[in-house]
Design a protein around this motif. Sequence first.
Motif, PDB file in Angstrom:
ATOM      1  N   ARG A 202       0.804  -1.231   0.000  1.00 31.28           N
ATOM      2  CA  ARG A 202       0.000   0.000   0.000  1.00 31.28           C
ATOM      3  C   ARG A 202       0.833   1.275   0.000  1.00 31.28           C
ATOM      4  NH1 ARG A 202      -0.706   1.882   5.315  1.00 31.28           N
ATOM      5  NH2 ARG A 202       0.115   0.487   6.915  1.00 31.28           N
ATOM      6  N   HIS A 203       2.118   1.198   0.325  1.00 23.86           N
ATOM      7  CA  HIS A 203       2.953   2.406   0.314  1.00 23.86           C
ATOM      8  C   HIS A 203       3.499   2.718  -1.080  1.00 23.86           C
ATOM      9  CE1 HIS A 203       2.660   2.789   4.594  1.00 23.86           C
ATOM     10  NE2 HIS A 203       3.192   1.606   4.811  1.00 23.86           N
ATOM     11  N   GLN A 206      -0.286   2.522  -6.737  1.00 29.23           N
ATOM     12  CA  GLN A 206      -1.178   1.388  -6.944  1.00 29.23           C
ATOM     13  C   GLN A 206      -1.360   1.004  -8.404  1.00 29.23           C
ATOM     14  OE1 GLN A 206      -2.438  -0.742  -4.499  1.00 29.23           O
ATOM     15  NE2 GLN A 206      -0.767   0.390  -3.512  1.00 29.23           N
ATOM     16  N   LEU A 310      11.132   5.317   6.701  1.00 29.60           N
ATOM     17  CA  LEU A 310      10.830   4.017   6.128  1.00 29.60           C
ATOM     18  C   LEU A 310      11.703   2.934   6.769  1.00 29.60           C
ATOM     19  CD1 LEU A 310      10.716   5.080   2.362  1.00 29.60           C
ATOM     20  CD2 LEU A 310       8.753   4.473   3.789  1.00 29.60           C
ATOM     21  N   SER A 342      12.640   3.527  -1.782  1.00 27.73           N
ATOM     22  CA  SER A 342      12.256   2.224  -1.253  1.00 27.73           C
ATOM     23  C   SER A 342      12.004   1.293  -2.435  1.00 27.73           C
ATOM     24  CB  SER A 342      10.986   2.346  -0.395  1.00 27.73           C
ATOM     25  OG  SER A 342      10.643   1.103   0.166  1.00 27.73           O
ATOM     26  N   THR A 356       3.556   9.820  -3.300  1.00 22.40           N
ATOM     27  CA  THR A 356       2.592   9.215  -4.206  1.00 22.40           C
ATOM     28  C   THR A 356       1.611  10.302  -4.649  1.00 22.40           C
ATOM     29  OG1 THR A 356       1.070   8.661  -2.405  1.00 22.40           O
ATOM     30  CG2 THR A 356       2.733   7.002  -3.004  1.00 22.40           C
ATOM     31  N   GLU A 359      -0.562  11.411  -1.722  1.00 24.40           N
ATOM     32  CA  GLU A 359       0.128  12.303  -0.786  1.00 24.40           C
ATOM     33  C   GLU A 359       0.266  13.704  -1.353  1.00 24.40           C
ATOM     34  OE1 GLU A 359       2.989   8.980   1.425  1.00 24.40           O
ATOM     35  OE2 GLU A 359       3.642   9.966  -0.422  1.00 24.40           O
ATOM     36  N   HIS A 405       8.011   6.764  -9.476  1.00 22.06           N
ATOM     37  CA  HIS A 405       7.549   5.403  -9.226  1.00 22.06           C
ATOM     38  C   HIS A 405       7.898   4.553 -10.438  1.00 22.06           C
ATOM     39  CE1 HIS A 405       5.516   7.069  -5.737  1.00 22.06           C
ATOM     40  NE2 HIS A 405       5.237   8.077  -6.535  1.00 22.06           N
TER      41      HIS A 405
END
Length: 449
Positions: A202-203, A206, A310, A342, A356, A359, A405
């Motif tokens: 979930r971090h 998606q 994290l 991450s 994200t 956020e 991402h």
Amino acid sequence: MKKSFDVVVIGTGEAGSAVAMRCRAAGRSVAIVDSRPFGGTCGLRGCDPKKVLVGAAEIIDRKRRMEGQGVAGDLRIDWPELIRFKATFTDPFPRQREDGFVEAGVEPFHGRARFLDQRSIEVGEDVLDGAHLVVAVGAWPAKLGIRGEHHLTRSDQFLDLQELPRRIVFVGGGYIGFEFGHIAARAGATVTILHQGARPLRHFDQDLVARLMERTRDVSIDVRTGTKVTGVEGAPGNFKVAALTDSGPEMFEADMVVHAAGRAPEVDDLDLSAAGVEFDRRGIRVNGHLQSVSNPAVYAAGDAANSGGLPETPLAQYEGGLVAENIVEGNQRTADYLGMASVVYSIPALGAVGMTEEEAHTKGLNFTVNQADTSGWYSARRVAEPASMYKILIEKDSGRILGAHLLGPEADEFANVFALAIRADVRADALKHALFVYPTQASNMAWML
């Protein structure tokens, strides 16, 4: 025996080691304590041994992808031999780390620490007093409160398996479930991941997670979301995993069941209350200097600290260095996690740096989203990787990169480029015109920005 030190560190992982070595280099007397072999999670039970196994799984996966593209022949993982190779990294490490402490003048102690008061701990028959005490004990599998929880195999136990079971169920769809699940599947196991929530990982972004889910299922890993495990019964080779789904109860059979439902700071048996140290399920409550909010003699770093960072090795190293500097210099610096990357070492890897979309929207930022499926780009096609995507968030007025991402080949290394850009405040236009080596993932950046 009672001994006094300027600094007493609990934990010999990356955070604790950074504190101990830097404080000692600054002339402080330092003791360090661990109840397990010295070295911590990353070097012994996490990042390093895991990446050895991932490397082998990547070779198998790449060979399969390239079949019919000029690569032929049989290839398989010899699991016992792979574990022996892994051990060449992990077995010497505890002695190497302890010898390093001794050579630096850091006094090592073996045993479980327990606080006696605000400035002292008990380790076996020794009592260690410290002007400053640092908790850097790391994390441990979270308690799930399910029937038969004792049957679950921990991640560290998985990494020491001499034989790989044929059917494996992972309870939880986080880092461990996806990373170890992808390793096990390439090694020939039948893998099922049972995740309680509607969305795993979930971090992470998606949209990219959804594509990774497809890729995961394409290699015959059965990922079940909305599936709450309620109990495990049986014995190795014949486990039954009970779960509740939207359609009712369901039972899964397995030879081994692995705990992959998250980790929690391993602070419960430290008797922190004796030291007046406040903590919650995320760890010791600290201020921006990583100092306990309730006992100024105590600091915390890494997974033991509720710092908002994290659960990553570089962050533990960073926090350890920060704690050491604040002990030596007197709280001159506060933690800054801008641009922390991450990565999930699935196959392919999934990376995230910065915010994200959710956020960025929550912060009310005005930004654009650049995204594309890059499976047809040269960087993915040349290795026949069908799951390759990106999503970049760029603030409209400033050109700041807010988030990056990445899913696909070398996503872990590529994430480092964006981590540097965000932390050093290199704007999108500057990156877009950088002259990177071609053909590499970084050379795609001009088209992504």
